[in-house]
Design an enzyme around this catalytic site. Sequence first.
Site, PDB file in Angstrom:
ATOM      1  CG  ASN A  46     -16.280  75.340  14.307  1.00  9.09           C
ATOM      2  OD1 ASN A  46     -16.620  74.595  13.384  1.00  9.09           O
ATOM      3  ND2 ASN A  46     -15.150  75.197  14.960  1.00  9.09           N
ATOM      4  NE  ARG A 152     -14.007  66.033  18.353  1.00 13.93           N
ATOM      5  CZ  ARG A 152     -14.031  66.952  17.404  1.00 13.93           C
ATOM      6  NH1 ARG A 152     -13.564  66.691  16.216  1.00 13.93           N
ATOM      7  NH2 ARG A 152     -14.559  68.132  17.629  1.00 13.93           N
ATOM      8  CG  ASP A 338     -10.581  74.312  16.103  1.00 17.74           C
ATOM      9  OD1 ASP A 338     -10.241  73.152  16.420  1.00 17.74           O
ATOM     10  OD2 ASP A 338     -11.777  74.651  15.964  1.00 17.74           O
ATOM     11  NE  ARG A 430     -15.315  68.389   7.890  1.00 19.43           N
ATOM     12  CZ  ARG A 430     -15.037  68.091   9.151  1.00 19.43           C
ATOM     13  NH1 ARG A 430     -14.005  67.333   9.433  1.00 19.43           N
ATOM     14  NH2 ARG A 430     -15.783  68.544  10.136  1.00 19.43           N
TER      15      ARG A 430
HETATM   16  C1  UD1 Z   1     -15.821  72.194  18.875  1.00 18.98           C
HETATM   17  C2  UD1 Z   1     -15.371  72.695  17.518  1.00 18.98           C
HETATM   18  C3  UD1 Z   1     -13.963  72.187  17.216  1.00 18.98           C
HETATM   19  C4  UD1 Z   1     -13.008  72.586  18.344  1.00 18.98           C
HETATM   20  C5  UD1 Z   1     -13.546  72.144  19.703  1.00 18.98           C
HETATM   21  C6  UD1 Z   1     -12.727  72.658  20.876  1.00 18.98           C
HETATM   22  C7  UD1 Z   1     -17.416  72.863  16.243  1.00 18.98           C
HETATM   23  C8  UD1 Z   1     -18.251  72.338  15.151  1.00 18.98           C
HETATM   24  N1  UD1 Z   1     -16.281  72.192  16.502  1.00 18.98           N
HETATM   25  O1  UD1 Z   1     -15.842  70.771  18.812  1.00 18.98           O
HETATM   26  O2  UD1 Z   1     -13.534  72.758  15.983  1.00 18.98           O
HETATM   27  O3  UD1 Z   1     -11.757  71.972  18.134  1.00 18.98           O
HETATM   28  O4  UD1 Z   1     -14.897  72.637  19.878  1.00 18.98           O
HETATM   29  O5  UD1 Z   1     -12.648  74.047  20.834  1.00 18.98           O
HETATM   30  O6  UD1 Z   1     -17.729  73.869  16.848  1.00 18.98           O
HETATM   31  N2  UD1 Z   1     -15.710  65.954  25.580  1.00 18.98           N
HETATM   32  C9  UD1 Z   1     -16.070  64.982  26.481  1.00 18.98           C
HETATM   33  N3  UD1 Z   1     -17.386  64.597  26.519  1.00 18.98           N
HETATM   34  C10 UD1 Z   1     -18.338  65.167  25.727  1.00 18.98           C
HETATM   35  C11 UD1 Z   1     -17.956  66.174  24.807  1.00 18.98           C
HETATM   36  C12 UD1 Z   1     -16.624  66.549  24.756  1.00 18.98           C
HETATM   37  O7  UD1 Z   1     -15.235  64.466  27.212  1.00 18.98           O
HETATM   38  O8  UD1 Z   1     -19.508  64.776  25.821  1.00 18.98           O
HETATM   39  C13 UD1 Z   1     -14.277  66.369  25.485  1.00 18.98           C
HETATM   40  C14 UD1 Z   1     -13.678  66.154  24.093  1.00 18.98           C
HETATM   41  O9  UD1 Z   1     -13.235  64.833  23.926  1.00 18.98           O
HETATM   42  C15 UD1 Z   1     -12.539  67.151  24.096  1.00 18.98           C
HETATM   43  C16 UD1 Z   1     -13.102  68.306  24.932  1.00 18.98           C
HETATM   44  O10 UD1 Z   1     -14.204  67.774  25.668  1.00 18.98           O
HETATM   45  O11 UD1 Z   1     -11.428  66.610  24.743  1.00 18.98           O
HETATM   46  C17 UD1 Z   1     -13.590  69.483  24.115  1.00 18.98           C
HETATM   47  O12 UD1 Z   1     -14.475  69.027  23.115  1.00 18.98           O
HETATM   48  P1  UD1 Z   1     -15.704  69.917  22.610  1.00 18.98           P
HETATM   49  O13 UD1 Z   1     -15.515  71.307  23.105  1.00 18.98           O
HETATM   50  O14 UD1 Z   1     -16.970  69.220  22.931  1.00 18.98           O
HETATM   51  O15 UD1 Z   1     -15.488  69.879  21.052  1.00 18.98           O
HETATM   52  P2  UD1 Z   1     -16.603  69.928  19.933  1.00 18.98           P
HETATM   53  O16 UD1 Z   1     -17.771  70.699  20.418  1.00 18.98           O
HETATM   54  O17 UD1 Z   1     -16.807  68.586  19.375  1.00 18.98           O
END
Ligand code: UD1
Length: 452
Positions: A46, A152, A338, A430
């Site tokens: 990540n 997401r 995670d 993965r």
């Molecule tokens: C990253 C990690 C993933 C981990 C997650 C939370 C990587 C590649 N993946 O995923 O393994 O589980 O952080 O620690 O680093 N959200 C919104 N709007 C947005 C973006 C996110 O509402 O535009 C929400 C998501 O639905 C979720 C929360 O924010 O509920 C956290 O998501 P986010 O931290 O963005 O996860 P990722 O970056 O996708």
Amino acid sequence: MAPLLFLLVYLILPNGRSWIRTSMDSIRIRGGKPLYGKIEISGAKNAALPLMVACLLTDETVTLRNLPHVADISTLINLLCQHGVSAHLNGHGDGNSNGRSISLTAKEITSTEAPYDIVRKMRAGALVLGPLLARIGKAKVSLPGGCAIGTRPMNLHLDGLEAMGATIEIEAGYMVAEAPNGLKGAEIRFDNVSVGATEDLLMAAVLADGVTVLDNAAREPEITDLVLLLKAMGAEIEGTGTERLVITGKPKLHGAEYSVMPDRIETGTYAIAAAIAGGRIELTNTRADLVTSVIEVIEAAGVDVEITDDGLIVERDPAKPISGVDVLTHPYPGYPTDMQAQIMALMTVSSGASMITETIFENRFMHVPELVRLGANINVHGRSAMVRGVKQLVGAPVMATDLRASVSLVLAGLAASGETVINRVYHLDRGYERLEEKLAACGADVERIQGE
Ligand code: UD1
């Protein structure tokens, strides 16, 4: 074109082995053996993914060391290559963290489109949106869509880029973004903490005109890794490791060399392997400070942890019972989402009860029915799962729908009597490098069964 690029990536692999093995493989575990030995932790997937994407911000070469050999990295190499990046992999991953590296050069961006076929497999692919906009003022990136752990959305990415002057339309499942006059610095406050949005906007801001403030930014160590690489590339960023990042944009960044941080989720996963199977495992090439919240929970469960110069030693007398501990997931420095499925696996064999509450993703209990197939006693109530410990799990065929759910089944299989077969191993591939080899080296009875 895409298959050709994939072939090229395959051919330049250092030891002739593909990182992606057959998706229909399964893993067979005969549980009940305590684990003794040493496991070297790989570079963090990540962290490596956004660090690789950062190569799009310069026409010079970015070299990353301590690169993990996992399928998501191959997927991202394919995506970057189709944007025009040239990629060279070096080194064998022979236990020397500097021994494997990737050099990425985005001399020219030849395509601004990140296709659905790649982004749907790996949401981190959507991170190219900010850097492409910042470097050449346009990008067409597939919406990642939902996945097994929730909807997401991308709203935080899009709102932030629009605040920086981009116009973005959603057309046929793609985010079509333009900033013909370049991005401008802006004050952005995230409504909730998002790792991906913080990374995306950081990469956009380093080439924007003026100062950008990111408030309520994620503080995950992977963000700090990205900040440190961007600084090494000439970016000006204040507030490293805090929830307020202040970025002064530069007209140009240059190449850099950087070593990817250790994988804290892999570290925590093998710590729980030692806890659930009993025994003593030394985890090396990692840092205990990355897993403080996980250490606190497993110590409360009765597991001994000793911090060393390059990692930690995790020990549990197989005869000693595991205590039930309540766990709440939270953004860093809280307990990581995670690591939620893995701690649930441990709690299934505790001598008490445990309430596990998931606050980050709305649908991250997909492992529960599979753990129940192994004899676990778990009841889900909304965002919480009540886990009542059982004396003994019993092996069965199982499968999972995401990466961390799959590994929780491996952990449960280590404690179960008889044989557990975990199907759909491509989820594990993965994000976990040579998982079965690392566990087998500590005495686990585990093998990969080649699929058709
Ligand atoms: C990253 C990690 C993933 C981990 C997650 C939370 C990587 C590649 N993946 O995923 O393994 O589980 O952080 O620690 O680093 N959200 C919104 N709007 C947005 C973006 C996110 O509402 O535009 C929400 C998501 O639905 C979720 C929360 O924010 O509920 C956290 O998501 P986010 O931290 O963005 O996860 P990722 O970056 O996708």
